[in-house]
Design a protein around this motif. Structure first.
Motif: not given
Length: 97
Positions: A13, A15-18, A48, A72-73, A76-77, A80
Motif C-alpha cells: 500500500a 502507491g496506487p494499483l498499476h 493490501e 489514504e491509499i 481509493g482501492r 478502482y
C-alpha cells in the motif's frame, strides 16, 4: 463440489494499483468465475500489504505516518477495483482484524 480458497499477490500500500496488479486480478477473476460456473464454492480474497520498508519510505517522503499514508491509499482501492468488475468476496488489509 470443490471448496476453493483463491488469493493473489498482496500489493504494497505504498502507491496506487498499476496495470500489473490489475492483470493478475483479472486473470484470477476469470479462473474464479469459471470455477463458480462449474458449481464449486470459491472464496476469492484480496488484501493490501500495509507493512514494510516501501511503505515507510513513501510515507516519510510524503511527510505522513505510515498509518496515515496507507489509509489514504486504501481509500481509493474500492472504486478502482469495482471499476474492473472484479469478483473479490473480501478485500482487506494486513492491518485488518
Amino acid at each position: 463440489m470443490r471448496r476453493l480458497f483463491v488469493t493473489t499477490a498482496l500489493p504494497y500500500a505504498n502507491g496506487p494499483l498499476h496495470i500489473g496488479h490489475i492483470m493478475e486480478y483479472i486473470q484470477a477473476d476469470i479462473w474464479v468465475r469459471f470455477q463458480r460456473m462449474r458449481g464449486h464454492e470459491v472464496h476469492f480474497i484480496g488484501a493490501e500489504d500495509a507493512h514494510g520498508a516501501p511503505i515507510m519510505i513513501a510515507a516519510e517522503k510524503a511527510g505522513k505516518t505510515p498509518q496515515q499514508f496507507v489509509a489514504e491509499i486504501a481509500a481509493g482501492r474500492k472504486a478502482y477495483l469495482d471499476g474492473f468488475l472484479l469478483s473479490f468476496d473480501h478485500w482487506h488489509s494486513t492491518e485488518s482484524p
